[in-house]
Design a protein around this motif. Structure first.
Motif, PDB file in Angstrom:
ATOM      1  N   TYR A  61       0.829  -1.203   0.000  1.00 49.33           N
ATOM      2  CA  TYR A  61       0.000   0.000   0.000  1.00 49.33           C
ATOM      3  C   TYR A  61       0.868   1.261   0.000  1.00 49.33           C
ATOM      4  O   TYR A  61       0.615   2.211  -0.736  1.00 49.33           O
ATOM      5  N   ALA A  62       1.916   1.254   0.837  1.00 49.14           N
ATOM      6  CA  ALA A  62       2.794   2.426   0.943  1.00 49.14           C
ATOM      7  C   ALA A  62       3.593   2.676  -0.335  1.00 49.14           C
ATOM      8  O   ALA A  62       3.964   3.817  -0.620  1.00 49.14           O
ATOM      9  N   SER A 154      17.753   2.778   2.634  1.00 47.87           N
ATOM     10  CA  SER A 154      16.958   3.802   3.296  1.00 47.87           C
ATOM     11  C   SER A 154      15.479   3.578   2.969  1.00 47.87           C
ATOM     12  O   SER A 154      15.119   3.373   1.817  1.00 47.87           O
ATOM     13  N   TYR A 155      14.649   3.617   3.998  1.00 52.00           N
ATOM     14  CA  TYR A 155      13.221   3.448   3.762  1.00 52.00           C
ATOM     15  C   TYR A 155      12.649   4.606   2.951  1.00 52.00           C
ATOM     16  O   TYR A 155      11.602   4.474   2.329  1.00 52.00           O
ATOM     17  N   GLU A 160      11.540   3.939  -4.940  1.00 55.47           N
ATOM     18  CA  GLU A 160      12.198   4.150  -6.232  1.00 55.47           C
ATOM     19  C   GLU A 160      13.014   2.941  -6.695  1.00 55.47           C
ATOM     20  O   GLU A 160      13.469   2.904  -7.831  1.00 55.47           O
ATOM     21  N   GLU A 161      13.214   1.970  -5.822  1.00 57.38           N
ATOM     22  CA  GLU A 161      14.047   0.820  -6.168  1.00 57.38           C
ATOM     23  C   GLU A 161      13.276  -0.165  -7.030  1.00 57.38           C
ATOM     24  O   GLU A 161      12.136  -0.494  -6.745  1.00 57.38           O
ATOM     25  N   GLY A 173       7.173  -2.710   5.948  1.00 59.01           N
ATOM     26  CA  GLY A 173       5.811  -2.633   6.481  1.00 59.01           C
ATOM     27  C   GLY A 173       5.800  -2.599   8.000  1.00 59.01           C
ATOM     28  O   GLY A 173       5.048  -1.835   8.610  1.00 59.01           O
ATOM     29  N   ALA A 174       6.652  -3.410   8.625  1.00 60.76           N
ATOM     30  CA  ALA A 174       6.746  -3.410  10.091  1.00 60.76           C
ATOM     31  C   ALA A 174       7.226  -2.048  10.593  1.00 60.76           C
ATOM     32  O   ALA A 174       6.721  -1.529  11.590  1.00 60.76           O
ATOM     33  N   HIS A 175       8.189  -1.471   9.884  1.00 61.03           N
ATOM     34  CA  HIS A 175       8.685  -0.140  10.245  1.00 61.03           C
ATOM     35  C   HIS A 175       7.561   0.896  10.155  1.00 61.03           C
ATOM     36  O   HIS A 175       7.379   1.707  11.073  1.00 61.03           O
ATOM     37  N   LEU A 176       6.817   0.861   9.074  1.00 56.45           N
ATOM     38  CA  LEU A 176       5.727   1.828   8.897  1.00 56.45           C
ATOM     39  C   LEU A 176       4.679   1.692  10.003  1.00 56.45           C
ATOM     40  O   LEU A 176       4.207   2.695  10.549  1.00 56.45           O
TER      41      LEU A 176
END
Length: 190
Positions: A61-62, A154-155, A160-161, A173-176
């Motif tokens: 989603y992000a 980097s998150y 862009e990757e 996703g866990a970080h978000l």
């Protein structure tokens, strides 16, 4: 009455997110065991499965893939199911492509379907060979069961990757979610 199962005994779920949230309550009970190498068997608990799906859906989603098409080219593996359900939870469209097709057919299906991302296993990548460069998808995400490496980039630049790993997306996703991002929880279904 034989075969009758009352609704109050078994929960009803309005969407996959509710089902996945329910499975996390089952906890550390083994959901399934699977063979990774010829001599290595791994287990996946309901909680791990649930966390992986929610984290992956959040990352999808992000990445801006809501309402976009996502191809899935893989052998039968736990990650296949996780990608399939996470894509639906992220309100994206899953396009499963048969791994037994010819390489040019796999690429054609993904391109004609206008897939923004392609989840693919190393064996399928090897099969595609040079055809892999013909994929027009914005992201090619590797489903490598042996790549449990944390994301080292980097998150801020992950969107862009082009080449990513499924476990990097799960970590993303866990970080978000840890910083309060509620993307998939804001989706409403009609």
């Amino acid at each position: 009455m034989k075969g009758f199962y009352p609704k109050d005994r078994y929960p009803c779920f309005q969407d996959f997110r509710a089902l996945i949230a329910y499975t996390s309550k089952i906890g550390d009970k083994t959901l399934y065991k699977y063979l990774v190498n010829k001599d290595e068997v791994r287990e996946l608990s309901y909680k791990q499965f649930s966390d992986n799906v929610i984290n992956l859906a959040t990352a999808i989603y992000a990445l801006g893939l809501k309402n976009k098409k996502i191809a899935l080219v893989a052998e039968s593996c736990p990650e296949w199911l996780q990608v399939y359900i996470a894509t639906i939870c992220a309100s994206a469209v899953i396009v499963p492509i048969d791994k037994e097709l010819m390489p040019d057919q796999i690429v054609s299906f993904a391109n004609v379907s206008e897939c923004e991302a392609v989840f693919i296993t190393p064996a399928c990548k090897k099969k595609l060979g040079a055809q892999l460069d013909c994929l027009q998808a914005k992201h090619v995400i590797d489903i490598d069961q042996n790549a449990f490496i944390p994301y080292d980039g980097s998150y801020e630049t992950i969107a862009e990757e082009k080449n990513l790993n499924i476990y990097a997306l799960i970590a993303y996703g866990a970080h978000l979610l840890s910083i309060g991002y509620m993307g998939i929880y804001n989706i409403t279904y009609n």
